[in-house]
Design a protein around this motif. Structure first.
Motif, short mmCIF file in Angstrom:
data_model
loop_
_atom_site.label_atom_id
_atom_site.label_comp_id
_atom_site.label_asym_id
_atom_site.label_seq_id
_atom_site.Cartn_x
_atom_site.Cartn_y
_atom_site.Cartn_z
N PHE A 247 0.69 -1.25 0.01
CA PHE A 247 -0.04 -0.03 -0.02
C PHE A 247 0.60 1.19 0.03
O PHE A 247 0.25 2.30 -0.57
CB PHE A 247 -0.81 0.06 1.24
N PHE A 248 2.06 1.20 0.56
CA PHE A 248 2.82 2.44 0.72
C PHE A 248 3.45 2.62 -0.76
O PHE A 248 3.68 3.92 -1.22
CB PHE A 248 4.08 2.11 1.61
N GLY A 249 3.74 1.60 -1.55
CA GLY A 249 4.44 1.85 -2.71
C GLY A 249 3.10 2.19 -3.88
O GLY A 249 3.37 3.10 -4.64
N LEU A 250 1.86 2.01 -3.76
CA LEU A 250 1.00 2.38 -4.32
C LEU A 250 0.54 3.84 -3.98
O LEU A 250 0.23 4.72 -4.96
CB LEU A 250 -0.61 1.38 -3.87
N PHE A 251 0.74 4.25 -2.85
CA PHE A 251 0.50 5.69 -2.50
C PHE A 251 1.68 6.46 -3.15
O PHE A 251 1.40 7.38 -3.75
CB PHE A 251 0.78 5.97 -0.88
N MET A 252 2.70 6.07 -3.41
CA MET A 252 3.95 6.81 -4.12
C MET A 252 3.43 6.76 -5.65
O MET A 252 3.62 7.86 -6.37
CB MET A 252 5.15 6.20 -3.90
N LEU A 253 2.84 5.59 -6.19
CA LEU A 253 2.42 5.53 -7.58
C LEU A 253 1.12 6.70 -7.75
O LEU A 253 1.21 7.37 -8.83
CB LEU A 253 2.05 4.24 -7.78
N LEU A 254 0.54 6.59 -6.73
CA LEU A 254 -0.78 7.73 -6.64
C LEU A 254 -0.19 8.99 -6.73
O LEU A 254 -0.83 9.78 -7.55
CB LEU A 254 -1.41 7.35 -5.45
N ASN A 255 0.57 9.51 -6.05
CA ASN A 255 1.23 10.78 -6.07
C ASN A 255 1.74 11.12 -7.29
O ASN A 255 1.47 12.25 -8.00
CB ASN A 255 2.48 10.89 -4.91
N LEU A 256 2.61 10.23 -8.24
CA LEU A 256 3.36 10.50 -9.27
C LEU A 256 2.03 10.56 -10.51
O LEU A 256 2.12 11.53 -11.25
CB LEU A 256 4.25 9.45 -9.57
N ALA A 257 1.04 9.70 -10.52
CA ALA A 257 0.04 9.83 -11.51
C ALA A 257 -0.74 10.98 -11.44
O ALA A 257 -0.94 11.64 -12.34
CB ALA A 257 -0.87 8.58 -11.18
N ALA A 258 -0.90 11.54 -10.00
CA ALA A 258 -1.75 12.95 -9.93
C ALA A 258 -1.03 14.08 -10.29
O ALA A 258 -1.53 15.06 -10.91
CB ALA A 258 -2.05 12.97 -8.30
N THR A 259 0.23 13.93 -10.13
CA THR A 259 1.18 14.96 -10.68
C THR A 259 1.34 14.88 -12.26
O THR A 259 1.01 16.14 -12.82
CB THR A 259 2.67 14.86 -10.22
N LEU A 260 1.38 13.91 -12.97
CA LEU A 260 1.68 13.91 -14.19
C LEU A 260 0.34 14.29 -14.81
O LEU A 260 0.55 14.86 -16.13
CB LEU A 260 1.91 12.59 -14.76
N LEU A 261 -1.04 13.99 -14.49
CA LEU A 261 -2.04 14.03 -15.03
C LEU A 261 -2.44 15.64 -15.04
O LEU A 261 -3.18 16.11 -15.91
CB LEU A 261 -3.09 13.49 -14.17
N ASN A 262 -2.14 16.54 -13.80
CA ASN A 262 -2.72 17.78 -13.65
C ASN A 262 -1.91 18.61 -13.07
O ASN A 262 -2.48 19.74 -12.17
CB ASN A 262 -3.98 17.67 -13.19
N TRP A 263 -0.56 18.66 -13.10
CA TRP A 263 0.23 19.70 -12.39
C TRP A 263 -0.22 20.92 -13.40
O TRP A 263 -0.36 21.05 -14.43
CB TRP A 263 1.53 19.20 -12.27
N ARG A 264 0.21 22.06 -12.60
CA ARG A 264 -0.38 23.15 -13.28
C ARG A 264 0.47 24.58 -12.64
O ARG A 264 0.74 24.48 -11.21
CB ARG A 264 -1.53 23.84 -13.34
N VAL A 265 1.06 25.54 -13.40
CA VAL A 265 1.34 26.67 -12.72
C VAL A 265 0.80 27.66 -13.44
O VAL A 265 1.09 27.80 -14.66
CB VAL A 265 3.02 26.63 -12.75
N THR A 266 0.46 28.85 -12.62
CA THR A 266 -0.20 29.79 -13.18
C THR A 266 0.52 31.29 -12.76
O THR A 266 0.47 31.14 -11.51
CB THR A 266 -1.63 30.07 -12.78
N ALA A 267 0.75 31.94 -13.34
CA ALA A 267 1.31 33.21 -13.14
C ALA A 267 0.43 34.31 -13.45
O ALA A 267 -0.16 34.67 -14.51
CB ALA A 267 2.52 33.62 -14.09
N ASP A 268 0.16 35.37 -12.58
CA ASP A 268 -0.79 36.50 -12.70
C ASP A 268 -0.08 37.49 -11.95
O ASP A 268 0.96 37.66 -11.53
CB ASP A 268 -2.12 36.30 -12.39
N SER A 269 -0.64 38.67 -11.80
CA SER A 269 -0.40 39.84 -11.20
C SER A 269 0.10 39.57 -9.71
O SER A 269 0.95 40.53 -9.28
CB SER A 269 -1.43 40.95 -11.43
#
Length: 324
Positions: free
Chosen positions: A193-215
């Motif tokens: 389950f610990f390994g699955l959590f690390m896999l989950l973290n990487l999957a969530a990052t790859l799917l929808n990481w985002r950086v937005t710059a505004d004022s």
């Protein structure tokens, strides 16, 4: 001793570049030098001071510098090989006295690197080498057209495909570990389950990481939450040799997108993925305030952290296994 108001900027390698007091854009440097802070009880220089040790400036322990232009008072006459003292303030507004560590280097006429520059900045590189950090910032800044609208960076198609693959592996792995747990009881397989959590973290990052710059600054969306970094706290961005994107903040904290890149493959294939473009353009916005957006971005454009969503998906998988 002559005193003169100037502007100074530290590049990503720790070298200080000095500009005229009215050169607010930092377009033409007068000279460069390496500075070291003068301690209140300093009577004489330490042994070995002025020597350069490459190990101090490389790897994970390399220092992070504030590369913004700021005011200073220079004491002394600048000339090739001369020594100077600067009075300025740190990020918290406290007075700081610095002095040159090594000789002053005046720029030579015409385009090109400084003459006889020390190895510290790796200025004299072989043909075909990558541009210097400051040169890279200037090169990227020249490609940016200020529109005033917020800017966004996010995963490409390949990253999202990898995220979906990792999500599928996490779901299948969760079902397998749960079935094994039901059949054999608690055992070493529970550690899966610990390994699955690390896999989950990487999957969530790859799917929808985002950086937005505004004022208002940067909005950083990772696997689990959205973080806001005002422009005045930003220290720069970097893409490490381990494929991690780092956004460095003034309080020594660092926001990371771990393990989203493959530097060795990118070098061999000549790729410039979105996360490498992100670090280049963030550094350009950091050092060139005139390029920053002047509009604010709505919260819906900051992205959605998928970590909690995928965690619920895995929890439902476990529940269905128990019910089945």
């Amino acid at each position: 001793m002559p005193a003169l108001r100037v502007l100074e900027r530290v590049d990503l390698n720790g070298r200080t570049w000095v500009y005229a007091a009215d050169d607010a854009s930092g377009s033409t440097s007068l000279f460069s030098c390496l500075l070291v802070q003068v301690l209140p009880d300093e009577d004489q220089p330490d042994e070995g001071e002025g020597e350069y040790d490459e190990e101090d400036w490389e790897g994970e322990d390399a220092p992070v510098f504030d590369t913004r232009l700021h005011e200073a008072v220079m004491f002394g006459a600048p000339y090739e090989g001369g020594e100077l003292v600067f009075l300025t303030v740190d990020g918290d507004g406290n007075p700081v006295v610095t002095r040159t560590r090594g000789p002053v280097r005046l720029p030579r006429r015409g385009p090109g690197p400084l003459a006889h520059a020390p190895n510290l900045d790796a200025i004299e590189e072989p043909a075909g080498a990558k541009p210097l950090p400051d040169d890279r910032v200037a090169e990227v800044a020249a490609t940016l057209t200020p529109t005033g609208r917020p800017m966004r960076w996010g995963p490409g198609k390949a990253a999202r495909a990898g995220g979906l693959a990792f999500t599928a592996c996490a779901v299948v792995g969760t079902e397998f570990v749960t079935d094994t747990l039901l059949a054999d009881g608690f055992g070493w397989h529970v550690l899966g389950f610990f390994g699955l959590f690390m896999l989950l973290n990487l999957a969530a990052t790859l799917l929808n990481w985002r950086v937005t710059a505004d004022s208002a600054g940067l909005w950083l969306t990772g696997a689990w939450k959205v973080r806001h970094v005002p422009w005045e706290r930003l220290r720069g961005a970097a893409y490490t040799g381990e494929g991690t994107v780092e956004i460095r903040v003034r309080d020594q904290d660092t926001w990371e997108l771990p393990g989203i890149g493959w530097p060795w493959a990118e070098r061999r294939l000549g790729l410039r993925p979105p996360y490498k473009r992100l670090t280049d353009e963030i550094n350009a916005l950091h050092t060139r305030p005139e390029l920053r957006p002047i509009e604010q971005s709505p919260p819906r454009n900051h992205g959605l952290p998928l970590g909690p969503v995928l965690a619920v998906l895995l929890a439902l998988t476990v529940l269905l296994s128990f019910l089945g």
